[in-house]
Design a protein around this motif. Sequence first.
Motif, PDB file in Angstrom:
ATOM      1  N   SER A  36     -37.744  48.788   3.514  1.00 28.17           N
ATOM      2  CA  SER A  36     -39.007  49.153   4.167  1.00 28.17           C
ATOM      3  C   SER A  36     -40.197  48.468   3.513  1.00 28.17           C
ATOM      4  N   ARG A  37     -40.061  48.056   2.257  1.00 22.78           N
ATOM      5  CA  ARG A  37     -41.141  47.374   1.553  1.00 22.78           C
ATOM      6  C   ARG A  37     -40.823  45.909   1.285  1.00 22.78           C
ATOM      7  N   GLY A  38     -39.812  45.373   1.969  1.00 23.10           N
ATOM      8  CA  GLY A  38     -39.498  43.961   1.867  1.00 23.10           C
ATOM      9  C   GLY A  38     -38.935  43.546   0.526  1.00 23.10           C
ATOM     10  N   ARG A  39     -38.206  44.413  -0.158  1.00 22.77           N
ATOM     11  CA  ARG A  39     -37.674  44.089  -1.479  1.00 22.77           C
ATOM     12  C   ARG A  39     -36.269  43.506  -1.358  1.00 22.77           C
ATOM     13  N   ARG A  40     -35.980  42.523  -2.183  1.00 24.12           N
ATOM     14  CA  ARG A  40     -34.622  41.992  -2.265  1.00 24.12           C
ATOM     15  C   ARG A  40     -33.856  42.750  -3.341  1.00 24.12           C
ATOM     16  N   LEU A  41     -32.591  42.354  -3.576  1.00 20.68           N
ATOM     17  CA  LEU A  41     -31.772  43.077  -4.538  1.00 20.68           C
ATOM     18  C   LEU A  41     -32.328  42.966  -5.958  1.00 20.68           C
ATOM     19  N   GLY A  42     -32.866  41.810  -6.300  1.00 23.30           N
ATOM     20  CA  GLY A  42     -33.456  41.670  -7.626  1.00 23.30           C
ATOM     21  C   GLY A  42     -34.609  42.626  -7.856  1.00 23.30           C
ATOM     22  N   ASP A  43     -35.425  42.863  -6.831  1.00 19.33           N
ATOM     23  CA  ASP A  43     -36.527  43.822  -6.962  1.00 19.33           C
ATOM     24  C   ASP A  43     -36.010  45.248  -7.070  1.00 19.33           C
ATOM     25  N   VAL A  44     -34.948  45.562  -6.338  1.00 21.15           N
ATOM     26  CA  VAL A  44     -34.400  46.922  -6.382  1.00 21.15           C
ATOM     27  C   VAL A  44     -33.848  47.237  -7.771  1.00 21.15           C
ATOM     28  N   PHE A  45     -33.078  46.314  -8.347  1.00 23.95           N
ATOM     29  CA  PHE A  45     -32.483  46.564  -9.654  1.00 23.95           C
ATOM     30  C   PHE A  45     -33.514  46.461 -10.782  1.00 23.95           C
ATOM     31  N   ALA A  46     -34.507  45.634 -10.624  1.00 24.17           N
ATOM     32  CA  ALA A  46     -35.532  45.489 -11.665  1.00 24.17           C
ATOM     33  C   ALA A  46     -36.654  46.503 -11.538  1.00 24.17           C
ATOM     34  N   GLY A  47     -36.739  47.203 -10.411  1.00 18.76           N
ATOM     35  CA  GLY A  47     -37.822  48.161 -10.218  1.00 18.76           C
ATOM     36  C   GLY A  47     -39.163  47.495 -10.007  1.00 18.76           C
ATOM     37  N   THR A  48     -39.168  46.439  -9.217  1.00 18.90           N
ATOM     38  CA  THR A  48     -40.394  45.681  -8.976  1.00 18.90           C
ATOM     39  C   THR A  48     -40.700  45.626  -7.484  1.00 18.90           C
ATOM     40  N   LEU A  49     -41.845  45.080  -7.181  1.00 14.25           N
ATOM     41  CA  LEU A  49     -42.304  44.948  -5.798  1.00 14.25           C
ATOM     42  C   LEU A  49     -43.221  43.743  -5.729  1.00 14.25           C
ATOM     43  N   VAL A  50     -43.072  42.941  -4.692  1.00 12.15           N
ATOM     44  CA  VAL A  50     -43.941  41.792  -4.452  1.00 12.15           C
ATOM     45  C   VAL A  50     -45.039  42.223  -3.486  1.00 12.15           C
ATOM     46  N   VAL A  51     -46.269  42.102  -3.916  1.00 10.32           N
ATOM     47  CA  VAL A  51     -47.399  42.557  -3.113  1.00 10.32           C
ATOM     48  C   VAL A  51     -48.321  41.378  -2.841  1.00 10.32           C
ATOM     49  N   ARG A  52     -49.206  41.593  -1.901  1.00  7.75           N
ATOM     50  CA  ARG A  52     -50.206  40.588  -1.552  1.00  7.75           C
ATOM     51  C   ARG A  52     -51.461  40.846  -2.367  1.00  7.75           C
ATOM     52  N   GLU A  53     -51.929  39.807  -3.036  1.00  7.29           N
ATOM     53  CA  GLU A  53     -53.178  39.906  -3.795  1.00  7.29           C
ATOM     54  C   GLU A  53     -54.385  39.548  -2.954  1.00  7.29           C
ATOM     55  N   ARG A  54     -54.267  38.552  -2.131  1.00  6.61           N
ATOM     56  CA  ARG A  54     -55.389  38.124  -1.283  1.00  6.61           C
ATOM     57  C   ARG A  54     -55.265  38.809   0.061  1.00  6.61           C
ATOM     58  N   VAL A  55     -55.776  40.032   0.099  1.00  8.50           N
ATOM     59  CA  VAL A  55     -55.786  40.797   1.341  1.00  8.50           C
ATOM     60  C   VAL A  55     -57.053  40.453   2.098  1.00  8.50           C
ATOM     61  N   PRO A  56     -56.967  40.090   3.375  1.00  7.81           N
ATOM     62  CA  PRO A  56     -58.194  39.790   4.124  1.00  7.81           C
ATOM     63  C   PRO A  56     -59.117  40.983   4.156  1.00  7.81           C
ATOM     64  N   ALA A  57     -60.333  40.755   3.722  1.00  9.62           N
ATOM     65  CA  ALA A  57     -61.304  41.840   3.654  1.00  9.62           C
ATOM     66  C   ALA A  57     -61.736  42.248   5.048  1.00  9.62           C
ATOM     67  N   ALA A  58     -61.672  43.535   5.282  1.00 15.42           N
ATOM     68  CA  ALA A  58     -62.100  44.060   6.576  1.00 15.42           C
ATOM     69  C   ALA A  58     -63.624  44.054   6.660  1.00 15.42           C
ATOM     70  N   ARG A  59     -64.128  43.814   7.837  1.00 13.63           N
ATOM     71  CA  ARG A  59     -65.569  43.786   8.036  1.00 13.63           C
ATOM     72  C   ARG A  59     -66.126  45.194   7.920  1.00 13.63           C
ATOM     73  N   THR A  60     -67.027  45.353   6.991  1.00 17.85           N
ATOM     74  CA  THR A  60     -67.635  46.654   6.793  1.00 17.85           C
ATOM     75  C   THR A  60     -68.696  46.882   7.857  1.00 17.85           C
ATOM     76  N   GLY A  61     -68.505  47.940   8.603  1.00 14.07           N
ATOM     77  CA  GLY A  61     -69.433  48.224   9.680  1.00 14.07           C
ATOM     78  C   GLY A  61     -70.814  48.613   9.162  1.00 14.07           C
ATOM     79  N   PHE A  62     -71.815  48.341   9.951  1.00 18.48           N
ATOM     80  CA  PHE A  62     -73.178  48.691   9.592  1.00 18.48           C
ATOM     81  C   PHE A  62     -73.410  50.165   9.886  1.00 18.48           C
ATOM     82  N   LEU A  63     -73.975  50.872   8.922  1.00 14.19           N
ATOM     83  CA  LEU A  63     -74.254  52.285   9.111  1.00 14.19           C
ATOM     84  C   LEU A  63     -75.510  52.422   9.956  1.00 14.19           C
ATOM     85  N   PRO A  64     -75.380  52.844  11.201  1.00 10.76           N
ATOM     86  CA  PRO A  64     -76.550  52.864  12.087  1.00 10.76           C
ATOM     87  C   PRO A  64     -77.518  53.962  11.685  1.00 10.76           C
ATOM     88  N   PRO A  65     -78.810  53.682  11.728  1.00 11.38           N
ATOM     89  CA  PRO A  65     -79.796  54.726  11.438  1.00 11.38           C
ATOM     90  C   PRO A  65     -79.945  55.657  12.635  1.00 11.38           C
TER      91      PRO A  65
END
Length: 311
Positions: free
Chosen positions: A133-162
């Motif tokens: 479910s988290r895209g881990r291979r066997l090496g990650d399962v046995f080592a207890g690791t996870l490959v994650v994305r560091e450069r996540v596209p920043a979501a556009r922060t909406g303008f707080l309307p007055p």
Amino acid sequence: MSELVTGEAVALELRPARLPSRALAVLLDLVVAVAAYVVVTIALVAATASLDEAAQFAVSIATFVLLLVGAPIAVETLSHGRSLGKLACGLRVVRDDGGPIRFRHALVRGAIGVVEILMTFGVIACIASLVSSRGRRLGDVFAGTLVVRERVPAARTGFLPPPPPWLAGRFSELDLSAVPDGLWLAVRQYLTRMYQLDPQVGWAMAERLASDVAARTGTPVPQGVPPTAYLAAVLQERQTREVRRTFGNGAVAGHAPTAPYETRPAAPAYESRPAAPADSPRAMPADAPPAERPASGATGKARPTGFVPPA
């Protein structure tokens, strides 16, 4: 998003890397490793030409293990989970609790990667990543690791309307103490993202939030006021109160100001008088009370008082 819980019971939201990005990162790493292996092999063949076949075979096996197995382990350990391919694709290997990996994690991943990536051409790794479910291979399962994305596209922060101008100050007497912080956060998130929602869904959400805020304050939403405008006005009123509570009401501490342009007579300058001799009797005014007058016949020196007149 994958929610991980650290040892300090802090929930981390990380985005696991999927199969396409991981496959591209592994391919880049393999290209670099194979290129280095070919160059080193050619150099070793020229250097070990005088050795027998057994020695040359041993050198080739050692070169293969060091460059295709040992080098990736060393790179991941020293870079804390960032190999060349992962760095190019914006990926990183972390522990299950979100912390950086160590040598034992990189060793397990590299040792199992020889079987599931090199010997089977990545078939086992692809199947394991698709099943997990988290895209881990066997090496990650046995080592207890996870490959994650560091450069996540920043979501556009909406303008707080007055709020609309005709609602400014209308809710200054509203009791906002019973509104929880979670509801304020939901209101703020809705106002910043309401233009990204479907109009019908956004309107229904605004009505529900407005009714929740009105129920907490004990005052219904005024007639004719849209729920979005009501939420914006109430949120601005809360922010205004927070600013006043933090920085005060804007009054500057100090003495009360006097009337403008009020003229006061200047204090007379102090007139210096010559100091009386220390041995002369103190002069007393004629209308002084008898208790303060010196005793009759007393001609001695005046009692020292310790007072020194200013110059």
